[in-house]
Enzyme design. Structure first.
Site, PDB file in Angstrom:
ATOM      1  N   GLU A 189     -22.966  42.891 -42.328  1.00 55.27           N
ATOM      2  CA  GLU A 189     -22.342  43.198 -41.032  1.00 55.27           C
ATOM      3  C   GLU A 189     -23.043  42.482 -39.882  1.00 55.27           C
ATOM      4  OE1 GLU A 189     -21.227  47.317 -40.722  1.00 55.27           O
ATOM      5  OE2 GLU A 189     -21.925  47.415 -38.647  1.00 55.27           O
ATOM      6  N   HIS A 222     -15.624  50.962 -37.533  1.00 52.28           N
ATOM      7  CA  HIS A 222     -17.007  51.223 -37.132  1.00 52.28           C
ATOM      8  C   HIS A 222     -17.032  52.632 -36.556  1.00 52.28           C
ATOM      9  CE1 HIS A 222     -20.171  51.221 -33.921  1.00 52.28           C
ATOM     10  NE2 HIS A 222     -20.883  50.718 -34.919  1.00 52.28           N
ATOM     11  N   LYS A 275     -30.239  48.963 -41.729  1.00 54.29           N
ATOM     12  CA  LYS A 275     -30.535  47.985 -40.686  1.00 54.29           C
ATOM     13  C   LYS A 275     -31.517  46.950 -41.233  1.00 54.29           C
ATOM     14  CE  LYS A 275     -28.176  50.005 -37.437  1.00 54.29           C
ATOM     15  NZ  LYS A 275     -26.889  49.409 -37.013  1.00 54.29           N
ATOM     16  N   ASP A 277     -26.719  45.646 -42.122  1.00 55.26           N
ATOM     17  CA  ASP A 277     -26.287  45.371 -40.754  1.00 55.26           C
ATOM     18  C   ASP A 277     -27.396  44.620 -40.011  1.00 55.26           C
ATOM     19  OD1 ASP A 277     -25.143  45.378 -38.285  1.00 55.26           O
ATOM     20  OD2 ASP A 277     -24.880  47.555 -38.145  1.00 55.26           O
ATOM     21  N   GLU A 329     -18.007  55.184 -42.319  1.00 57.63           N
ATOM     22  CA  GLU A 329     -19.379  55.234 -41.783  1.00 57.63           C
ATOM     23  C   GLU A 329     -19.711  56.621 -41.221  1.00 57.63           C
ATOM     24  OE1 GLU A 329     -20.183  52.367 -38.648  1.00 57.63           O
ATOM     25  OE2 GLU A 329     -22.343  52.633 -38.974  1.00 57.63           O
ATOM     26  N   ASP A 362     -13.960  49.801 -33.551  1.00 60.97           N
ATOM     27  CA  ASP A 362     -14.425  51.138 -33.181  1.00 60.97           C
ATOM     28  C   ASP A 362     -13.317  51.743 -32.319  1.00 60.97           C
ATOM     29  OD1 ASP A 362     -17.440  52.685 -32.656  1.00 60.97           O
ATOM     30  OD2 ASP A 362     -15.687  53.259 -31.470  1.00 60.97           O
ATOM     31  N   GLU A 418     -17.572  45.812 -34.211  1.00 58.67           N
ATOM     32  CA  GLU A 418     -17.961  46.904 -33.309  1.00 58.67           C
ATOM     33  C   GLU A 418     -18.179  46.435 -31.875  1.00 58.67           C
ATOM     34  OE1 GLU A 418     -21.800  47.449 -35.578  1.00 58.67           O
ATOM     35  OE2 GLU A 418     -22.496  47.937 -33.580  1.00 58.67           O
TER      36      GLU A 418
HETATM   37 MG   LIG Z   1     -23.140  47.770 -36.986  1.00 55.74          MG
END
Ligand SMILES: [Mg+2]
Length: 377
Positions: A220, A296, A166, A194, A330, A269, A246
């Site tokens: 991302e 995702h 992140k 991300d 992931e 997702d 996502e």
């Molecule tokens: Mg993400």
């Protein structure tokens, strides 16, 4: 084979005080999921899951979808999305309804797999796939101020060869976090970042340029998911592949991502985009624009199992065996008992490889006692 009942099961798990975590746009203090349990008149059971507000989505299942599906054959699954588009015209659709469709769709495919004795990825046209390469989704922004090196050290110890971090609070902080991860993971590891949509276009360009030396596999959601123009411009301006998906819910959301190569990678997702039926459609469509697909996966156990079947079904176009490319998958490393405790045999992503279940349907066995422990009303 006929569907007898459709039950929506909202699940939640409150994190301990002080253990909230998340990303550049905020932290969360609860894990949740919405399971769907479909039973046929002959007693076969299929499971699905939505990544969406559990109680609201459960209501959508019960009010809109259960009456459509009860009494029907699971083989009618492909028409469910089309029918809900029609229903949406009359009643209003949007993310909640699409998430509800996703869970029901997954459960119906699970039933079809069980009826035919085949894993879903084979039913979707996938070639024999034994395993994928899991990447650790980690280095969250935490309420308790975790040292960013710690989660990466754990991932390395557990045998992960790829990770996603992140970032997105400032360009300077981005570089610091990515440099830490690259040093600990080594030069060969796949490393992704991300932003959770926290930057404006020019900030995203500055960050991508500053991170160029760290050889990222993708960036991302650098700008908000609804900023289609920003995504398109960024994709044109930077060398690193841009990924998004996502927060997109089905083909009408994906239209501007795929058409004319609006991003380099889409990330449906399974618990939001419309389940297997819609995600397969998106994957085939993406292929026509030479856009890559990596699902995702931030779901509970049933959602992870669904994503794994989907990942194993994906076409490798335009590559063949002469261009080896790991099937990156992931695997969230944050606390979530809805992911770790709902299956009789939990999925194990450690050691650098994650086996694709080869049993019928989703290939996993849901522990109904565990489901009851996390049920919320
Ligand atoms: Mg993400």
């Amino acid at each position: 084979m006929q569907v007898d009942s459709v039950a929506a099961i909202p699940l939640s798990f409150p994190l301990e005080d002080g253990r909230a975590f998340g990303h550049a746009r905020g932290v969360m203090d609860t894990r949740s999921a919405m399971l769907v349990r479909v039973e046929t008149t002959t007693g076969e059971v299929g499971y699905g899951e939505a990544l969406a507000p559990p109680q609201t989505t459960a209501t959508a299942v019960e009010e809109v979808l259960a009456p459509m599906v009860e009494g029907a054959s699971p083989y009618e699954v492909e028409t469910l999305t089309e029918r809900t588009h029609q229903e949406a015209y009359n009643l209003g659709g949007g993310p909640i309804l699409q998430s509800a469709v996703s869970a029901v769709d997954i459960a119906l495919w699970d039933l079809i797999g069980k009826a035919t004795g085949e894993p879903i990825y084979r039913l979707l046209g996938g070639q024999q796939t034994e395993a994928v390469t899991p990447y650790a989704s980690t280095m969250y922004i935490t309420e308790w101020g975790e040292d960013p090196a710690e989660p990466i050290e754990r991932a390395v110890e557990e045998g992960f060869t790829a990770a996603k971090l992140k970032i997105g609070r400032s360009v300077e902080d981005d570089v610091e976090r990515v440099a830490t991860a690259r040093e600990l993971l080594g030069d060969d590891a796949h490393l992704m970042v991300d932003y959770n949509g926290n930057y404006r276009l020019k900030q995203a360009i500055q960050s991508a340029n500053a991170l160029e030396p760290y050889d990222l596999t993708w960036i991302e959601e650098p700008v908000p998911p609804e900023d289609y123009t920003g995504l398109r411009k960024l994709t044109d301006r930077v060398d690193v592949p841009v990924a998004t998906g996502e927060s997109h819910f089905g083909r009408f959301d994906y239209k501007r991502l795929i058409a004319d190569h609006g991003v380099d990678i889409i990330q449906p997702d399974l618990g939001r985009a419309g389940g297997f039926s819609e995600s397969r459609f998106l994957a085939k469509w993406a292929t026509t624009e030479n856009v890559a697909v990596y699902p995702h996966v931030w779901n509970g156990a049933v959602g992870v199992a669904a994503a794994l079947q989907f990942a194993a079904s994906l076409p490798s176009y335009p590559h063949n065996e002469n261009v080896p490319e790991p099937l990156l998958f992931e695997f969230d490393r944050s606390q979530n008992p809805l992911r770790d405790e709902l299956l009789d045999a939990p999925l194990d992503p450690t050691g650098g490889s994650l086996a694709v279940p080869q049993g019928p349907g989703l290939g996993v066995s849901v522990n109904e006692d565990a489901v009851e422990r996390f049920r919320t009303e």
